[in-house]
Design a protein around this motif. Structure first.
Motif, PDB file in Angstrom:
ATOM      1  N   VAL A 192      12.061 -25.233  49.719  1.00 34.87           N
ATOM      2  CA  VAL A 192      12.474 -23.907  49.242  1.00 34.87           C
ATOM      3  C   VAL A 192      12.404 -23.815  47.723  1.00 34.87           C
ATOM      4  O   VAL A 192      12.884 -22.841  47.135  1.00 34.87           O
ATOM      5  N   GLY A 193      11.819 -24.808  47.058  1.00 33.93           N
ATOM      6  CA  GLY A 193      11.708 -24.774  45.609  1.00 33.93           C
ATOM      7  C   GLY A 193      11.022 -23.503  45.136  1.00 33.93           C
ATOM      8  O   GLY A 193      10.033 -23.057  45.710  1.00 33.93           O
ATOM      9  N   GLY A 194      11.575 -22.898  44.073  1.00 36.76           N
ATOM     10  CA  GLY A 194      11.035 -21.651  43.560  1.00 36.76           C
ATOM     11  C   GLY A 194      11.676 -20.415  44.157  1.00 36.76           C
ATOM     12  O   GLY A 194      11.400 -19.294  43.712  1.00 36.76           O
ATOM     13  N   SER A 195      12.524 -20.572  45.161  1.00 35.27           N
ATOM     14  CA  SER A 195      13.234 -19.434  45.749  1.00 35.27           C
ATOM     15  C   SER A 195      14.580 -19.257  45.053  1.00 35.27           C
ATOM     16  O   SER A 195      15.034 -20.116  44.292  1.00 35.27           O
ATOM     17  N   ALA A 196      15.232 -18.119  45.333  1.00 33.75           N
ATOM     18  CA  ALA A 196      16.548 -17.850  44.750  1.00 33.75           C
ATOM     19  C   ALA A 196      17.419 -17.135  45.764  1.00 33.75           C
ATOM     20  O   ALA A 196      16.925 -16.424  46.649  1.00 33.75           O
ATOM     21  N   VAL A 197      18.728 -17.310  45.623  1.00 34.65           N
ATOM     22  CA  VAL A 197      19.728 -16.611  46.423  1.00 34.65           C
ATOM     23  C   VAL A 197      20.745 -16.012  45.464  1.00 34.65           C
ATOM     24  O   VAL A 197      21.301 -16.722  44.619  1.00 34.65           O
ATOM     25  N   LEU A 198      20.978 -14.703  45.576  1.00 37.88           N
ATOM     26  CA  LEU A 198      22.040 -14.041  44.835  1.00 37.88           C
ATOM     27  C   LEU A 198      23.295 -14.071  45.686  1.00 37.88           C
ATOM     28  O   LEU A 198      23.292 -13.585  46.827  1.00 37.88           O
ATOM     29  N   VAL A 251      22.072 -17.538  41.863  1.00 40.47           N
ATOM     30  CA  VAL A 251      22.522 -16.607  40.836  1.00 40.47           C
ATOM     31  C   VAL A 251      23.802 -15.949  41.322  1.00 40.47           C
ATOM     32  O   VAL A 251      23.833 -15.352  42.406  1.00 40.47           O
ATOM     33  N   VAL A 252      24.864 -16.080  40.530  1.00 36.89           N
ATOM     34  CA  VAL A 252      26.173 -15.525  40.888  1.00 36.89           C
ATOM     35  C   VAL A 252      26.520 -14.470  39.843  1.00 36.89           C
ATOM     36  O   VAL A 252      27.022 -14.796  38.769  1.00 36.89           O
ATOM     37  N   PRO A 253      26.247 -13.189  40.135  1.00 33.06           N
ATOM     38  CA  PRO A 253      26.440 -12.142  39.131  1.00 33.06           C
ATOM     39  C   PRO A 253      27.789 -11.447  39.234  1.00 33.06           C
ATOM     40  O   PRO A 253      28.457 -11.485  40.275  1.00 33.06           O
ATOM     41  N   ASN A 254      28.165 -10.789  38.150  1.00 29.30           N
ATOM     42  CA  ASN A 254      29.292  -9.862  38.142  1.00 29.30           C
ATOM     43  C   ASN A 254      28.739  -8.479  37.791  1.00 29.30           C
ATOM     44  O   ASN A 254      28.787  -8.045  36.638  1.00 29.30           O
ATOM     45  N   VAL A 287      11.400 -18.233  39.196  1.00 32.78           N
ATOM     46  CA  VAL A 287      11.601 -17.901  40.607  1.00 32.78           C
ATOM     47  C   VAL A 287      10.433 -17.061  41.108  1.00 32.78           C
ATOM     48  O   VAL A 287       9.943 -16.160  40.414  1.00 32.78           O
ATOM     49  N   ASP A 288      10.017 -17.330  42.335  1.00 31.16           N
ATOM     50  CA  ASP A 288       9.011 -16.515  43.017  1.00 31.16           C
ATOM     51  C   ASP A 288       9.705 -15.250  43.528  1.00 31.16           C
ATOM     52  O   ASP A 288      10.540 -15.333  44.426  1.00 31.16           O
ATOM     53  N   PRO A 289       9.384 -14.050  43.011  1.00 30.32           N
ATOM     54  CA  PRO A 289      10.129 -12.842  43.397  1.00 30.32           C
ATOM     55  C   PRO A 289       9.951 -12.449  44.855  1.00 30.32           C
ATOM     56  O   PRO A 289      10.719 -11.621  45.361  1.00 30.32           O
ATOM     57  N   SER A 290       8.975 -13.029  45.540  1.00 31.12           N
ATOM     58  CA  SER A 290       8.795 -12.713  46.964  1.00 31.12           C
ATOM     59  C   SER A 290       9.695 -13.566  47.855  1.00 31.12           C
ATOM     60  O   SER A 290       9.716 -13.362  49.072  1.00 31.12           O
ATOM     61  N   ARG A 291      10.434 -14.519  47.259  1.00 31.10           N
ATOM     62  CA  ARG A 291      11.277 -15.418  48.047  1.00 31.10           C
ATOM     63  C   ARG A 291      12.705 -15.427  47.494  1.00 31.10           C
ATOM     64  O   ARG A 291      13.215 -16.438  47.038  1.00 31.10           O
ATOM     65  N   VAL A 292      13.321 -14.243  47.547  1.00 28.12           N
ATOM     66  CA  VAL A 292      14.685 -14.075  47.042  1.00 28.12           C
ATOM     67  C   VAL A 292      15.532 -13.441  48.141  1.00 28.12           C
ATOM     68  O   VAL A 292      15.127 -12.462  48.767  1.00 28.12           O
ATOM     69  N   ALA A 293      16.720 -13.994  48.360  1.00 29.05           N
ATOM     70  CA  ALA A 293      17.631 -13.508  49.399  1.00 29.05           C
ATOM     71  C   ALA A 293      18.963 -13.094  48.791  1.00 29.05           C
ATOM     72  O   ALA A 293      19.302 -13.472  47.659  1.00 29.05           O
ATOM     73  N   LEU A 294      19.725 -12.318  49.575  1.00 30.22           N
ATOM     74  CA  LEU A 294      21.058 -11.871  49.198  1.00 30.22           C
ATOM     75  C   LEU A 294      22.094 -12.484  50.137  1.00 30.22           C
ATOM     76  O   LEU A 294      21.874 -12.552  51.346  1.00 30.22           O
ATOM     77  N   TRP A 295      23.217 -12.901  49.559  1.00 28.52           N
ATOM     78  CA  TRP A 295      24.339 -13.477  50.326  1.00 28.52           C
ATOM     79  C   TRP A 295      25.607 -12.848  49.776  1.00 28.52           C
ATOM     80  O   TRP A 295      25.837 -12.868  48.566  1.00 28.52           O
ATOM     81  N   GLY A 296      26.442 -12.281  50.651  1.00 27.16           N
ATOM     82  CA  GLY A 296      27.681 -11.701  50.149  1.00 27.16           C
ATOM     83  C   GLY A 296      28.685 -11.443  51.239  1.00 27.16           C
ATOM     84  O   GLY A 296      28.338 -11.278  52.411  1.00 27.16           O
ATOM     85  N   GLY A 297      29.969 -11.396  50.834  1.00 27.03           N
ATOM     86  CA  GLY A 297      31.064 -11.154  51.762  1.00 27.03           C
ATOM     87  C   GLY A 297      31.859  -9.925  51.387  1.00 27.03           C
ATOM     88  O   GLY A 297      32.054  -9.628  50.207  1.00 27.03           O
ATOM     89  N   SER A 298      32.334  -9.180  52.391  1.00 24.04           N
ATOM     90  CA  SER A 298      33.138  -7.980  52.204  1.00 24.04           C
ATOM     91  C   SER A 298      32.319  -6.930  51.456  1.00 24.04           C
ATOM     92  O   SER A 298      31.266  -6.525  51.929  1.00 24.04           O
ATOM     93  N   GLY A 351      30.638  -7.527  48.944  1.00 28.21           N
ATOM     94  CA  GLY A 351      29.378  -8.239  48.726  1.00 28.21           C
ATOM     95  C   GLY A 351      28.454  -8.119  49.925  1.00 28.21           C
ATOM     96  O   GLY A 351      27.233  -8.078  49.787  1.00 28.21           O
ATOM     97  N   GLY A 352      29.031  -8.045  51.137  1.00 27.47           N
ATOM     98  CA  GLY A 352      28.227  -7.800  52.326  1.00 27.47           C
ATOM     99  C   GLY A 352      27.627  -6.408  52.314  1.00 27.47           C
ATOM    100  O   GLY A 352      26.486  -6.199  52.750  1.00 27.47           O
ATOM    101  N   TYR A 353      28.389  -5.408  51.828  1.00 26.32           N
ATOM    102  CA  TYR A 353      27.834  -4.059  51.651  1.00 26.32           C
ATOM    103  C   TYR A 353      26.626  -4.110  50.720  1.00 26.32           C
ATOM    104  O   TYR A 353      25.603  -3.462  50.966  1.00 26.32           O
ATOM    105  N   LEU A 354      26.734  -4.886  49.636  1.00 21.87           N
ATOM    106  CA  LEU A 354      25.619  -4.989  48.694  1.00 21.87           C
ATOM    107  C   LEU A 354      24.405  -5.652  49.336  1.00 21.87           C
ATOM    108  O   LEU A 354      23.259  -5.269  49.067  1.00 21.87           O
ATOM    109  N   VAL A 355      24.644  -6.666  50.171  1.00 19.96           N
ATOM    110  CA  VAL A 355      23.532  -7.300  50.888  1.00 19.96           C
ATOM    111  C   VAL A 355      22.785  -6.253  51.720  1.00 19.96           C
ATOM    112  O   VAL A 355      21.558  -6.117  51.649  1.00 19.96           O
ATOM    113  N   LEU A 356      23.541  -5.515  52.529  1.00 19.46           N
ATOM    114  CA  LEU A 356      22.926  -4.513  53.399  1.00 19.46           C
ATOM    115  C   LEU A 356      22.285  -3.396  52.585  1.00 19.46           C
ATOM    116  O   LEU A 356      21.215  -2.883  52.948  1.00 19.46           O
TER     117      LEU A 356
END
Length: 608
Positions: free
Chosen positions: A381-387, A416-419, A458-469, A471-476
């Motif tokens: 998964v090298g070159g990928s990212a998860v927010l 990447v853990v943003p505010n 980071v390869d922009p075609s291999r980026v995912a979103l992870w979030g709760g509550s 943060g889950g709304y933001l994922v969707l």
């Protein structure tokens, strides 16, 4: 591939709930799989106190060897209160049947607010299921006095030393704002019973309420008439406000000692906490505290706790490489003693420390974020990212341990853990920037982050979103509003429709949350347009959804409806439901089941 998520999830953490005058700390440990009470004796062994079915917390009763235990059932957040005697210390951890019921009715919430000699202060919605009353229960007679029943979602309460005055914070009209009300339990007239000290329209937070000696006033953390939180004093005589400690660069939070002489102040430096003791009368700094660097000591871990004699402070410390430890501070000299030791690495492999960035947005703002570089770049998964997106929205990703972040980095993802806008910790202008009909400005921040990721390799075609509550709304929302940008999403207890969420959330939460998202009556058109479920036809990325069946905040139906809609499109979408969980996964056994599967899901979809 680094250490497995199983190992990271099994790391035990500690938190401090209270401390008595002898230095014994009422702590929480999740070594058993959920947070249970343990007493730490600085000069002796630790004693496990509870073995309840779910997580719990507690406080010492002043002057007694008794603990008030707060617990719920299966994460339903309907808190119940019980007593546990520590005289003598129990020879085995107490189960639910071993506790002495204090305030129990599983239909309602009974939230512990404060402990006083011989009395317990709690908030309850048992009158109508919606509004919270403040009740003081006498532990000797069993009598209860309702000192506040004027409606609203009571946030905090401070009882004056002579118990005549009670300070209550309830939601104001602007999102996140809190209104202060002063309750006189012996008023000369009925009009004097409850007096508003701040206006309902005032756009200001008022947190961490502490009475000054002699009931002459109180100390509060607030951002009234300024952008950043500071520590202020209010004098009842004349209704005069004055600032004790402020900063033009960082937000500050204060905790007053019981004798009113000392003020513990935490400086929020981009999610890193720095601590100092100040003179509570003048605000002058006395000395910095030598807590470990690069971490955090207050919410969302546990609030600092002063001993009744103002000599000791119990703290919870966590950092990206420290799951959570209890620190004991001696106020007179500022000596800091570590009572527990959670690991800073697994075997020979150190955990990852983040680097801070500010990411520009098209409208001229800058998004604070922390980047965890992959422990090993040469992986599938090298070159990928998860927010990884926090909940709230009025939350902040601070520098605490997150096993998911560490596991993602260990597998080779850039994390990447943003505010994003709406987050606290960066001033009123930032936490207000997503209120109401500005909701999609926060979603637009996801696009700005995506556009910036190639600067990290980071390869922009291999980026995912992870979030709760939230943060889950933001994922969707990312998957629905920006389908071309995201390769996958993991939604944990997230909101799929702002309309059905507000319609079905616990009744006592609805009005409180409408301040933030908008009113069902006035803003339904916008709420529909800003809901991911409305735009589900645009989703094309695979989705992994986790939810608790007992969630009172974001009902399970939010997950079920988006999963059904995505599956109807023929897109991969998996739903995991845990019957003994509420708003998130509080039990390790469930985390060990859900999170490895979610990480494997991301690894499949983000591989070269």
């Amino acid at each position: 591939m680094g250490r497995g998520v199983d190992q990271l999830l099994r790391l035990a953490s500690w938190r401090a709930f209270d401390v008595d005058e002898s230095g014994r700390v009422l702590a929480g440990s999740d070594e058993s799989g959920s947070v249970q009470l343990v007493e730490l004796d600085p000069d002796g062994p630790s004693t496990p106190l509870t073995a309840l079915p779910g997580a719990c917390s507690g406080r010492y009763l002043p002057g007694e060897r008794t603990v008030v235990v707060q617990h719920d059932a299966g994460g339903d957040e309907r808190a119940q209160l019980s007593l546990l005697s520590l005289d003598p210390l129990p020879d085995r951890p107490a189960g639910l049947d071993d506790l002495e019921p204090l305030v129990r009715d599983p239909r309602y919430v009974h939230r512990l607010l404060d402990v006083l000699p011989g009395r317990v202060v709690f908030a309850t919605n048992r009158r109508n299921g919606v509004d919270f009353d403040v009740v003081i229960r006498n532990l000797f007679s069993g009598e209860e006095e309702t000192v506040y029943d004027h409606g609203g979602f009571v946030r905090e309460v401070a009882v004056a030393p002579d118990s005549r005055y009670v300070l209550v914070s309830v939601p104001g009209e602007p999102a996140l704002s809190m209104q202060l009300r002063l309750v006189d339990t012996m008023p000369e007239t009925e009009d004097d019973h409850v007096v508003s000290l701040t206006g309902a329209q005032e756009h200001a937070r008022h947190d961490h309420l502490f009475w000054l000696p002699g009931d002459r006033g109180f100390v509060v953390t607030t951002d009234r008439e300024r952008d950043l939180l500071g520590v202020a004093r209010y004098e009842r005589a004349g209704g005069r406000w004055s600032w004790l400690v402020t900063s033009d660069e960082h937000e500050l939070t204060g905790w007053l000692s019981p004798d009113g002489q000392l003020l513990l102040v935490e400086t929020n430096d981009d999610g890193v906490g720095r601590l100092a003791l100040h003179d509570a009368e003048t605000g002058a700094k006395l000395h910095d505290l030598a807590v470990p660097a690069g971490g955090w000591v207050s919410w969302p871990l546990a609030e600092p706790a002063w001993s009744a004699d103002s000599q000791l402070v119990a703290l919870t410390f966590s950092s990206p490489t420290v799951p959570g430890d209890v620190l004991l501070v001696h106020a007179e000299g500022g000596e800091v003693r570590r009572l527990t030791n959670s690991p800073a690495q697994l075997g020979d492999e150190p955990l990852v420390e983040p680097t801070a960035y500010r990411v520009p947005t098209p409208d001229g703002e800058h998004i604070p974020c922390a980047v965890y570089a992959p422990a090993e770049a040469d992986t599938p998964v090298g070159g990928s990212a998860v927010l990884v997106l926090h909940g709230g929205p009025e939350g902040q990703s601070v520098r605490t341990f997150n096993p998911i972040v560490q596991a993602l980095a260990a597998r080779g993802h850039t994390v990447v853990v943003p505010n994003i806008r709406g987050s606290v910790g960066y001033g009123k202008h930032w936490y207000s920037a997503d209120d109401g009909r500005r909701r999609l400005a926060a979603v637009a921040d996801l696009a700005a982050l995506h556009d910036w990721l190639p600067t990290l390799g980071v390869d922009p075609s291999r980026v995912a979103l992870w979030g709760g509550s939230y943060g889950g709304y933001l994922v969707l929302s990312g998957l629905a509003f920006q389908p071309e940008r995201w390769a996958a999403g993991v939604d944990i207890v997230g909101i799929s429709s702002l309309v059905t969420f507000l319609e079905n959330t616990a009744p006592y939460r609805r009005a409180h949350r409408e301040r933030e998202y908008g009113s069902l009556e006035r803003d339904r058109d916008f709420l529909l347009s800003a809901s991911p479920i409305t735009h589900v036809d645009a989703i094309r990325a695979p989705l992994f959804v986790i939810h608790g069946a007992n969630d009172p905040r974001v009902p399970l139906s939010e997950a079920e409806q988006v999963v059904a809609a995505v599956q109807d499109k023929g897109i991969e979408c998996e739903l995991l439901v845990y019957q003994d969980e509420g708003h998130g996964l509080a039990k390790r056994v469930n985390r060990l089941d859900a999170y490895p599967r979610a990480l494997d899901f991301l690894a499949r979809h983000l591989a070269h």
